[in-house]
Design a protein around this motif. Structure first.
Motif, PDB file in Angstrom:
ATOM      1  N   TYR A 146       6.443  17.643  -4.577  1.00 25.18           N
ATOM      2  CA  TYR A 146       5.277  18.442  -4.974  1.00 25.18           C
ATOM      3  C   TYR A 146       4.394  17.672  -5.957  1.00 25.18           C
ATOM      4  N   ASP A 147       5.026  16.895  -6.836  1.00 25.06           N
ATOM      5  CA  ASP A 147       4.258  16.066  -7.760  1.00 25.06           C
ATOM      6  C   ASP A 147       3.499  14.982  -7.008  1.00 25.06           C
ATOM      7  N   VAL A 148       4.148  14.409  -6.005  1.00 21.13           N
ATOM      8  CA  VAL A 148       3.492  13.394  -5.167  1.00 21.13           C
ATOM      9  C   VAL A 148       2.296  13.994  -4.444  1.00 21.13           C
ATOM     10  N   PRO A 168       7.750   6.295  -9.825  1.00 18.16           N
ATOM     11  CA  PRO A 168       7.028   7.476 -10.335  1.00 18.16           C
ATOM     12  C   PRO A 168       5.963   7.942  -9.333  1.00 18.16           C
ATOM     13  N   PRO A 169       5.715   9.246  -9.239  1.00 17.57           N
ATOM     14  CA  PRO A 169       4.720   9.769  -8.292  1.00 17.57           C
ATOM     15  C   PRO A 169       3.326   9.172  -8.479  1.00 17.57           C
ATOM     16  N   LEU A 170       2.926   8.946  -9.733  1.00 17.23           N
ATOM     17  CA  LEU A 170       1.599   8.377  -9.987  1.00 17.23           C
ATOM     18  C   LEU A 170       1.459   7.001  -9.350  1.00 17.23           C
ATOM     19  N   ALA A 206      -1.425   1.795  -3.712  1.00 13.84           N
ATOM     20  CA  ALA A 206      -2.262   1.213  -2.644  1.00 13.84           C
ATOM     21  C   ALA A 206      -3.706   1.083  -3.109  1.00 13.84           C
ATOM     22  N   ASN A 207      -4.222   2.075  -3.829  1.00  6.09           N
ATOM     23  CA  ASN A 207      -5.597   2.008  -4.332  1.00  6.09           C
ATOM     24  C   ASN A 207      -5.784   0.854  -5.312  1.00  6.09           C
ATOM     25  N   LEU A 255       8.805   6.660  -1.144  1.00  7.05           N
ATOM     26  CA  LEU A 255       9.553   6.249  -2.338  1.00  7.05           C
ATOM     27  C   LEU A 255       9.371   7.257  -3.469  1.00  7.05           C
ATOM     28  N   GLY A 256       8.161   7.816  -3.565  1.00 11.99           N
ATOM     29  CA  GLY A 256       7.921   8.825  -4.595  1.00 11.99           C
ATOM     30  C   GLY A 256       8.694  10.102  -4.350  1.00 11.99           C
TER      31      GLY A 256
END
Length: 395
Positions: free
Chosen positions: A275-277, A339-341, A347-348, A332-333
């Protein structure tokens, strides 16, 4: 500069709109065939199918807008470069950075459109699509069942129907494997029918002339014959104990609902990673429009090739590389490896650095090694048949 900016805006906007229409239509084709099958084979109304199309369009636009924008930049600047217009602009004192002004404006507009889709339209579309499909299947449960196929659309049930009669109202040759309990059992029935209650979102199957087979823990075998048997079925995604509700996945939740879910799982000490991802994804993927703005313009100018085929191939390669990086980070997140962030913005960050590098290299009129190598490789492939033909003549 106003005239030049309007000219560049037009050169980019036209291929963007055409690419957006084509890419969206191609992605819709697969769903279109499945939805048409519901009309022809199951008698679902065209109005319902039309609503389903409307609901799934936002999920496609979130992908096709960044991809179409990248392709539009490659096509527009590739044509300007091959026709010598970029050289003429530079000779008139227009730098690359001045050419990037309309690109920046369009990048921001594309970002705003994609961001709106992710925050508002996508959750609405995904949730509405699931609810609509549930309503259609509940109103006509046989629409969710295909004859001669093992169907797993029901929770904890695998259902096989040999054939339908009376426009799908009556079933013959039924086999059901029920694994909703610890010890699963198999039901065979000669015929049966389905009755649904759309308001309560319940479906009941009425079976006739059959047997129930079950293997116990100590390898005991039980067989019970019946003349009539009623079985309650639940579609996957139905929220138990909530009448008329369909449970939401993370992609059907709004930003506020996702944050509430994360807080709830945190308080319980459960895994809230997916959900955080999803929260970070709603901000990261729209930013791809900005990233592709950094990459597309210098690549289009630097490339010695022009044309739709080259632009499409290059944009597809870049988009696939970005998408693979994004989905890999998401996986992976979700597992909590990173970490989700970082999972969603990695990639960005990588492609932004690449875009800045390309802008600096093209601004200094230096060749890009990778692009030069690709041009030479493609030239070799294109002239390979001719070289082989000449080699055969000489030998």
């Amino acid at each position: 500069m106003k005239t030049l900016n309007r000219y560049l805006l037009k050169e980019i906007t036209v291929p963007f709109i055409l690419s957006l229409f084509i890419f969206t239509f191609v992605l819709l084709l697969d769903r279109m065939m499945k939805l048409i099958e519901l009309v022809v084979g199951r008698g679902v109304h065209l109005a319902d199918i039309g609503m389903l199309f409307i609901y799934i369009i936002p999920s496609f636009l979130t992908m096709t807008i960044p991809m179409s924008f990248l392709l539009a930049l490659l096509l527009a600047f590739g044509r300007l470069s091959s026709d010598g217009e970029v050289t003429a602009m530079k000779a008139s004192g227009v730098s690359l950075y001045q050419m990037l002004i309309p690109v920046t404006v369009l990048s921001i507009l594309a970002y705003i459109m994609t961001f709106y889709l992710f925050i508002y339209a996508l959750p609405w579309g995904n949730e509405s699509f699931r609810v609509k499909v549930f309503d259609i299947a509940s109103a006509r449960a046989s629409a969710a069942i295909k004859e001669g196929v093992f169907n797993d659309d029901f929770e904890g049930i695998v259902l096989y129907v040999e054939k339908f009669e009376n426009a799908g109202e009556r079933m013959q040759g039924i086999m059901i494997y029920d694994q909703r309990e610890k010890e699963g059992y198999t039901i065979f029935a000669g015929d049966g029918s389905i009755v649904s209650d759309p308001e309560a979102m319940t479906v009941t199957m009425y079976l006739k002339n059959g047997e129930i087979h079950q293997v116990g823990k100590r390898l005991s075998y039980d067989r019970v014959a019946f003349s009539t048997y009623d079985m309650r079925l639940n579609f996957k995604g139905a929220a138990s104990g909530k009448k008329g509700k369909v449970s939401k996945g993370d992609r059907e939740m709004t930003l506020a609902e996702l944050r509430e879910k994360v807080s709830e799982l945190k308080a319980r000490g459960e895994n809230y990673g997916p959900y955080d991802v999803e929260i970070y994804k709603k901000f990261a993927i729209p930013f791809a429009c900005i990233v592709f703005g950094l990459i597309g313009a210098p690549l289009g100018i630097q490339s010695k090739r022009s044309g739709r085929a080259w632009g499409f191939s290059l944009s597809l390669a870049i988009f696939l590389a970005y998408y693979i990086s994004l989905t890999g980070g998401e996986s992976l997140g979700d597992k909590g490896v990173i970490p989700p962030l970082l999972a969603m913005w990695g990639a960005n960050i990588i492609f932004s650095i690449l875009g800045i590098y390309l802008i600096v290299m093209v601004g200094k009129e230096r060749p890009i090694p990778l692009l030069s190598w690709m041009d030479r490789a493609l030239d070799f492939i294109e002239h390979l048949p001719k070289r082989l033909k000449n080699w055969k003549k000489e030998s």
